[in-house]
Design a protein around this motif. Structure first.
Motif, PDB file in Angstrom:
ATOM      1  N   UNK A 164       0.847  -0.967   0.255  1.00 54.27           N
ATOM      2  CA  UNK A 164      -0.037  -0.051  -0.110  1.00 54.27           C
ATOM      3  C   UNK A 164       0.712   1.135   0.221  1.00 54.27           C
ATOM      4  N   UNK A 165       2.039   1.049   0.909  1.00 54.55           N
ATOM      5  CA  UNK A 165       3.030   2.361   0.683  1.00 54.55           C
ATOM      6  C   UNK A 165       3.467   2.556  -0.742  1.00 54.55           C
ATOM      7  N   UNK A 166       3.550   1.503  -1.412  1.00 48.42           N
ATOM      8  CA  UNK A 166       3.962   1.692  -2.713  1.00 48.42           C
ATOM      9  C   UNK A 166       2.950   2.169  -3.806  1.00 48.42           C
ATOM     10  N   UNK A 167       1.666   2.439  -3.506  1.00 49.34           N
ATOM     11  CA  UNK A 167       0.714   2.744  -4.129  1.00 49.34           C
ATOM     12  C   UNK A 167      -0.366   1.533  -4.862  1.00 49.34           C
ATOM     13  N   UNK A 168      -0.188   0.513  -4.321  1.00 48.19           N
ATOM     14  CA  UNK A 168      -0.868  -0.643  -4.622  1.00 48.19           C
ATOM     15  C   UNK A 168      -2.120  -0.909  -3.798  1.00 48.19           C
ATOM     16  N   UNK A 169      -3.249  -1.128  -4.428  1.00 46.84           N
ATOM     17  CA  UNK A 169      -4.434  -1.426  -3.615  1.00 46.84           C
ATOM     18  C   UNK A 169      -4.367  -2.924  -3.472  1.00 46.84           C
TER      19      UNK A 169
ATOM     20  N   UNK B 131      -8.772  -1.137  -0.325  1.00 42.49           N
ATOM     21  CA  UNK B 131      -8.669  -2.576   0.202  1.00 42.49           C
ATOM     22  C   UNK B 131      -9.861  -3.145   0.460  1.00 42.49           C
ATOM     23  N   UNK B 132     -10.024  -4.342   0.344  1.00 38.78           N
ATOM     24  CA  UNK B 132     -11.120  -5.418   0.556  1.00 38.78           C
ATOM     25  C   UNK B 132     -10.481  -6.577   1.392  1.00 38.78           C
ATOM     26  N   UNK B 133     -11.334  -7.130   2.328  1.00 38.88           N
ATOM     27  CA  UNK B 133     -10.879  -8.162   3.021  1.00 38.88           C
ATOM     28  C   UNK B 133     -11.899  -9.111   2.709  1.00 38.88           C
ATOM     29  N   UNK B 134     -11.490 -10.540   2.259  1.00 37.46           N
ATOM     30  CA  UNK B 134     -12.351 -11.748   1.949  1.00 37.46           C
ATOM     31  C   UNK B 134     -12.149 -12.982   2.956  1.00 37.46           C
ATOM     32  N   UNK B 135     -12.781 -13.753   3.242  1.00 37.51           N
ATOM     33  CA  UNK B 135     -12.516 -14.864   4.043  1.00 37.51           C
ATOM     34  C   UNK B 135     -12.121 -15.934   3.204  1.00 37.51           C
ATOM     35  N   UNK B 136     -11.175 -16.788   3.606  1.00 38.08           N
ATOM     36  CA  UNK B 136     -10.506 -17.877   2.773  1.00 38.08           C
ATOM     37  C   UNK B 136     -10.324 -18.824   3.600  1.00 38.08           C
TER      38      UNK B 136
ATOM     39  N   UNK C  15      -6.710  -4.105   9.480  1.00 27.09           N
ATOM     40  CA  UNK C  15      -5.597  -3.916   8.336  1.00 27.09           C
ATOM     41  C   UNK C  15      -6.217  -3.051   7.244  1.00 27.09           C
ATOM     42  N   UNK C  16      -7.428  -3.250   6.544  1.00 28.34           N
ATOM     43  CA  UNK C  16      -7.996  -2.653   5.379  1.00 28.34           C
ATOM     44  C   UNK C  16      -8.165  -1.218   5.926  1.00 28.34           C
TER      45      UNK C  16
ATOM     46  N   UNK D 104     -15.470  -2.830  -7.058  1.00 30.68           N
ATOM     47  CA  UNK D 104     -14.321  -1.953  -6.514  1.00 30.68           C
ATOM     48  C   UNK D 104     -13.497  -1.123  -7.462  1.00 30.68           C
ATOM     49  N   UNK D 105     -13.361  -1.883  -8.464  1.00 34.97           N
ATOM     50  CA  UNK D 105     -12.284  -1.270  -9.256  1.00 34.97           C
ATOM     51  C   UNK D 105     -12.605  -1.028 -10.793  1.00 34.97           C
TER      52      UNK D 105
END
Length: 255
Positions: free
Chosen positions: A27-32, A58-63, A47-48, A85-86
Motif C-alpha cells: 500500500x505504501x508503494x501505491x498498490x491496492x 482494500x477489501x478483506x475476504x474470508x478464505x 488492516x483494511x 470496487x475497481x
C-alpha cells in the motif's frame, strides 16, 4: 491514477504477521489490496483501515486455504469484488502467503498434521493459483512463500519443510508454464522471524532468539518489516525480469 492503471495485489493470510506487513508495504508503494483471512475478521478489517489511511483501496475476504473445494466460489467472489470496487476484470499480483506452522519430530508427526500442512501449504497454493489464473493479468506476478527450512534443517520441521520444498519446485514450473503470458513467478524464503507464527517461539523465547541470532550473519533474527519489504521490492516496477528464483530473506542464516 485511474482505476484501470492502479495496481492490485491479492495477499492471502494478510490479517496478521508477514501477510499483514506485506499488504501495508505494498500500500505504501501505491498498490491496492485484496486480502484474505480465515478466522480473524476484526484483524483483517483493521488492516483494511490502515491501508485506507495510506490512501489506498482494500477489501478483506474470508478464505480457508485447507478447503480447496471452496476455491471456485472464492475466485467468483474476487471477480465480483474487482468489478464492483475497481471496475476491473483482473488483478496484478498474487502473493501466496497464508500458512500455519508447528513443531513435531519426524517420529511423532501424525498423518492428520501432515495432511493439514499439505492441504494448506502445497495443495492449497497449487489449486488456489490455478483457480485465480484467469483473473491474473498477462504480465502479472506471483510470489510464493517458502522457508529457509527448505535449505537448512532444524529438528521438528520435517513435514513443514517438505511442503515448502514442494513450493519451490512448483514455483519453477509455474515460471516456465506462465512465461508465455509474461507472468513472473518467484519464491520468497524467510528465515527466523519475530511473529506469532508457530506459537511465537522465535519472538517470545529468549534462548531460541539468541541461538538463531548467533547463527545469522547479520546477528539478529528477522522482523516482519524485513520480509514484507522484500516482497514489496520484488513486486516493484524494476523487477520484471526476475522469474523462477528462490530468494532467501534470512539475514544470512546458517551460511
Amino acid at each position: 491514477m485511474s482505476k484501470s492503471s492502479t495496481r492490485i495485489a491479492l495477499v492471502t493470510g494478510a490479517s496478521r504477521g508477514l501477510g499483514r506487513n506485506t499488504a501495508l508495504k505494498l500500500a505504501q508503494q501505491g498498490v491496492d489490496l485484496i486480502l484474505t483471512y480465515k478466522d480473524s475478521e476484526s484483524d483483517a478489517h483493521e488492516v483494511v483501515r490502515q491501508i485506507e489511511a495510506l490512501g489506498r483501496r482494500a477489501v478483506a475476504l474470508r478464505l480457508d486455504m485447507a478447503d480447496s473445494r471452496s476455491f471456485g466460489a472464492f475466485a467468483d467472489c474476487v471477480k465480483s469484488v474487482l468489478a464492483q470496487s475497481w471496475q476491473r476484470e483482473q488483478f496484478d499480483y498474487l502473493v501466496n502467503n497464508a500458512g500455519i506452522g508447528f513443531q513435531a519430530s519426524f517420529a511423532d508427526t501424525t498423518e492428520e498434521q501432515f495432511d493439514l500442512l499439505f492441504n494448506i501449504h502445497l495443495k492449497g497454493t497449487f489449486f488456489l493459483t490455478q483457480k485465480l489464473l484467469p483473473l491474473l493479468k498477462d504480465g502479472g506476478r506471483i510470489v510464493n512463500t517458502s522457508s529457509g527450512l527448505a535449505r537448512f534443517t532444524f529438528p521438528g520441521y520435517a513435514a513443514y519443510a517438505t511442503m515448502k520444498g514442494g513450493i519451490e519446485v512448483l514455483t519453477r514450473y509455474l515460471a516456465k508454464e506462465l512465461g508465455s503470458r509474461g507472468i513472473t513467478v518467484n519464491t520468497i524464503a524467510p528465515g527466523a522471524i519475530e511473529t506469532d507464527f508457530g506459537g511465537g517461539m522465535v519472538r517470545d523465547n529468549p534462548q531460541v532468539n539468541a541461538h538463531l541470532s548467533s547463527v545469522t550473519a547479520l546477528g539478529r533474527v528477522g522482523l516482519p518489516d524485513d520480509v514484507g519489504g522484500a516482497i514489496a521490492a520484488l513486486l516493484s516496477e524494476g523487477n520484471n525480469w526476475v522469474t523462477g528464483q528462490r530468494i532467501e530473506v534470512s539475514g544470512g542464516m546458517m551460511l
